[in-house]
Design a protein around this motif. Structure first.
Motif, mmCIF file in Angstrom:
data_model
loop_
_atom_site.group_PDB
_atom_site.id
_atom_site.type_symbol
_atom_site.label_atom_id
_atom_site.label_comp_id
_atom_site.label_asym_id
_atom_site.label_seq_id
_atom_site.Cartn_x
_atom_site.Cartn_y
_atom_site.Cartn_z
ATOM 1 N N PHE A 302 -61.472 -9.623 -66.743
ATOM 2 C CA PHE A 302 -62.891 -9.967 -66.602
ATOM 3 C C PHE A 302 -63.534 -9.140 -65.494
ATOM 4 N N ARG A 303 -62.802 -8.984 -64.386
ATOM 5 C CA ARG A 303 -63.360 -8.195 -63.268
ATOM 6 C C ARG A 303 -63.644 -6.758 -63.702
ATOM 7 N N LEU A 304 -62.810 -6.234 -64.608
ATOM 8 C CA LEU A 304 -62.918 -4.815 -64.989
ATOM 9 C C LEU A 304 -63.545 -4.623 -66.371
ATOM 10 N N MET A 305 -64.190 -5.683 -66.867
ATOM 11 C CA MET A 305 -64.753 -5.622 -68.228
ATOM 12 C C MET A 305 -65.683 -4.415 -68.410
ATOM 13 N N ARG A 306 -66.496 -4.129 -67.385
ATOM 14 C CA ARG A 306 -67.469 -3.035 -67.545
ATOM 15 C C ARG A 306 -66.763 -1.687 -67.700
ATOM 16 N N HIS A 307 -65.560 -1.565 -67.155
ATOM 17 C CA HIS A 307 -64.826 -0.308 -67.297
ATOM 18 C C HIS A 307 -64.063 -0.242 -68.615
ATOM 19 N N PHE A 308 -63.471 -1.383 -69.007
ATOM 20 C CA PHE A 308 -62.514 -1.350 -70.114
ATOM 21 C C PHE A 308 -63.081 -1.811 -71.453
ATOM 22 N N GLY A 309 -64.285 -2.405 -71.440
ATOM 23 C CA GLY A 309 -64.823 -2.988 -72.680
ATOM 24 C C GLY A 309 -64.789 -2.006 -73.836
ATOM 25 N N ARG A 310 -65.277 -0.798 -73.602
ATOM 26 C CA ARG A 310 -65.334 0.194 -74.677
ATOM 27 C C ARG A 310 -63.918 0.613 -75.129
ATOM 28 N N ALA A 311 -63.009 0.747 -74.147
ATOM 29 C CA ALA A 311 -61.634 1.155 -74.475
ATOM 30 C C ALA A 311 -60.958 0.094 -75.345
ATOM 31 N N TRP A 312 -61.206 -1.195 -75.038
ATOM 32 C CA TRP A 312 -60.591 -2.254 -75.857
ATOM 33 C C TRP A 312 -61.078 -2.158 -77.289
ATOM 34 N N LEU A 313 -62.388 -1.919 -77.428
ATOM 35 C CA LEU A 313 -62.925 -1.839 -78.797
ATOM 36 C C LEU A 313 -62.296 -0.669 -79.546
ATOM 37 N N ALA A 314 -62.198 0.487 -78.874
ATOM 38 C CA ALA A 314 -61.674 1.683 -79.535
ATOM 39 C C ALA A 314 -60.201 1.523 -79.913
ATOM 40 N N GLY A 324 -52.449 -16.276 -72.292
ATOM 41 C CA GLY A 324 -51.286 -17.158 -72.117
ATOM 42 C C GLY A 324 -50.981 -17.332 -70.651
ATOM 43 N N LYS A 325 -49.706 -17.607 -70.367
ATOM 44 C CA LYS A 325 -49.340 -17.955 -68.982
ATOM 45 C C LYS A 325 -49.482 -16.799 -68.013
ATOM 46 N N ARG A 326 -49.523 -15.572 -68.557
ATOM 47 C CA ARG A 326 -49.675 -14.411 -67.671
ATOM 48 C C ARG A 326 -50.993 -14.494 -66.888
ATOM 49 N N PHE A 327 -52.012 -15.107 -67.509
ATOM 50 C CA PHE A 327 -53.300 -15.263 -66.818
ATOM 51 C C PHE A 327 -53.081 -16.019 -65.509
ATOM 52 N N PHE A 328 -52.340 -17.108 -65.598
ATOM 53 C CA PHE A 328 -52.160 -17.963 -64.418
ATOM 54 C C PHE A 328 -51.181 -17.331 -63.434
ATOM 55 N N GLU A 329 -50.191 -16.590 -63.957
ATOM 56 C CA GLU A 329 -49.267 -15.892 -63.054
ATOM 57 C C GLU A 329 -50.039 -14.883 -62.203
ATOM 58 N N GLU A 330 -50.918 -14.120 -62.858
ATOM 59 C CA GLU A 330 -51.665 -13.104 -62.080
ATOM 60 C C GLU A 330 -52.698 -13.758 -61.170
ATOM 61 N N LEU A 331 -53.232 -14.907 -61.634
ATOM 62 C CA LEU A 331 -54.200 -15.634 -60.797
ATOM 63 C C LEU A 331 -53.546 -16.065 -59.481
#
Ligand code: FAD
Length: 450
Positions: A302-314, A324-331
């Motif tokens: 979410f923090r880097l959405m402006r950088h990666f948004g286009r790359a994810w789409l492509a 999943g649980k990785r979200f909470f691990e990194e949090l």
């Protein structure tokens, strides 16, 4: 499911075999007496860090490399082992060409499993062919070794195939090296050239004096230095962020399998669009697919959405998103931390994710469909690794703005192994104030405008 028994294997056991940690530890030992001072400190014992340390030591620079786990414990031992020029982003082509030469030089000194096996990018329709033609046309100015194989030529080169390929893009001089041998072997060369290597020795941060770096602060003590190279792979964003430098980098999980030795008669590395395979020095094959990649949704997404948004789409056909649980691990990993306490780098010695059963199962089915000879192969092991990616899928190789003495070589986005020796050499030149052999302008830190 073909792989259910493999997925249940302990991921740690997998990784211990993958990275060959036992021999490394004997080679480099635990962090003993740290030096009081060095000219350059390198953070990270992956292919980039050890290659830079080797180049610096050969130039007579006093260099110490610090690795929080074991040399090559993360991406550098877990990758497919491709050393390719084919299909690269054009700014990376000179690095790939230089690396091809350096891999040959290194192989002459120590076994890294490098061989120019040839590489094929198979085509199944006109769209594939025109994509490859466009790349070859644009790369021609660099003098790349790449040519179009006709349907007939591709068939001759791959008599075992059961699929009707319409042709292939081919390089005879691209090849492979063995990831579990390469970084430890280059580290051994670096040590023989005078570099100091410390495993199980995380760097927590840096110390500054009058705005300039004056030391690295490791978990085992302080080492004075005026130059620091961050080659920390998937950890580079966290390390730089704690110093106030915002490096946009996320992680993608790639999954891989290897077979037991088999005489499949396939020597060149093959990109079959929906599967990949390459012959290993141990007689087996490393198998995967570009689509076996998965990106965990984490707070940085979410923090880097402006950088990666286009790359994810492509790349949505190649990389699946998963919450999943990785979200909470990194949090739970602090973004800012003191160097006086145990750091996240010590709490997470080795990033060791489980492989995606679905991803490797799919790659295996597609491979055996295209090359029925593999139906007789035994799948010996599967594993995964976190790939560090940038928004434009190219690395940053630069001095870090506003932090004099700090350099970054990271974000190799799933293709840093092959260019590792050249990237390390170029960073060593940059740090010594020399003009790098390869133009590093395309890899500037500030190109993301952070
Ligand atoms: C599944 C998979 C397949 C791939 N296939 C290919 C391929 O075929 N060809 C190719 O060219 N590339 C491939 N890659 C990409 C390639 O492996 C990476 O680009 C390359 O290995 C990156 O090297 P590195 O040295 O930057 O990072 P890493 O190998 O990740 O090394 C970074 C090291 O830094 C250490 N570290 C981090 N923070 C600290 C700290 N604070 N203190 C001390 N140590 C620290 C880590 O423990 C780690 O060992 C693949 C990657 C994966 C995962």
């Amino acid at each position: 499911m073909v792989f259910s028994h493999l997925a249940q294997m302990s991921a740690f056991q997998d990784a211990a075999t993958i990275r060959g940690s036992a021999p490394n530890r004997q080679l480099f030992g635990a962090a003993g007496a740290l030096p009081d001072a060095v000219d350059v400190a390198v953070i990270g014992g992956g292919i980039i860090g050890v290659s830079a340390a080797y180049a610096l030591a050969r130039a007579g620079v006093r260099v110490a490399l610090f690795e929080k786990g074991a040399v090559a414990c993360e991406q550098s031992s877990r990758n497919w082992g491709w050393v390719r020029t084919l299909g690269r982003d054009l700014p990376e082509v000179p690095l790939a060409q230089r690396a091809n030469v350096l891999w040959g030089d290194i192989q002459n000194k120590i076994d890294v499993g490098f061989r120019r096996s040839g590489m094929l990018y198979l085509q199944e329709d006109d769209a594939d062919a025109s994509g490859h033609h466009a790349w070859m046309d644009s790369a021609r100015a660099y003098g790349v070794d790449a040519r179009q194989l006709s349907r007939h030529e591709a068939r001759q080169m791959l008599p075992q195939t059961a699929r009707a390929w319409t042709g292939a893009m081919y390089s005879a001089t691209d090849g492979v090296a063995e990831p579990q041998l390469a970084a430890p072997a280059i580290a051994a060369l670096a040590r023989a050239a005078g570099a100091l290597l410390f495993e199980d020795c995380a760097v927590r941060g840096i110390e500054r004096s009058a705005g300039r770096i004056c030391a690295v602060l490791t978990e085992h003590g302080r080492v004075a230095t005026s130059s620091v190279l961050v080659a920390a792979g998937a950890w580079s964003r966290l390390f730089c962020g704690n110093l106030g430098a915002d490096f946009p980098q996320l992680k993608v999980r790639g999954s891989v399998l290897r077979t037991a030795p088999i005489d499949a008669g396939l020597a060149a590395a093959v990109n079959g669009k929906d599967f990949t395979c390459r012959k290993r020095a141990d007689g087996g094959y490393t198998v995967s697919q570009f689509g076996a990649s998965m990106a965990d949704v984490v707070p940085d997404s979410f923090r880097l959405m402006r950088h990666f948004g286009r790359a994810w789409l492509a790349n949505r056909n190649f990389v699946r998103l998963r919450f999943g649980k990785r979200f909470f691990e990194e949090l739970s990993i602090p973004r800012h931390f003191s160097t006086d306490d145990v750091s996240p780098f010590e709490r997470h010695r080795v990033l060791d994710p489980l492989p995606s059963e679905r991803g490797i199962d799919q790659a295996w089915r597609r491979l055996t469909h295209a090359f029925p000879v593999f139906r007789d192969a035994r799948v010996a092991q599967s594993w995964a690794g976190y790939i560090d990616v940038t928004p434009d899928a190219m690395p940053v190789m630069d001095a870090v703005p506003d932090l004099p003495g700090l350099y970054l070589a990271s974000g190799f986005s799933g293709h840093g192994f092959g260019i590792g020796p050249a990237a390390g050499e170029a960073m060593a030149q940059l740090i010594q104030g020399q003009r790098p052999t390869v133009d590093l302008q395309p890899f500037r830190f500030d190109r993301y405008g952070t």
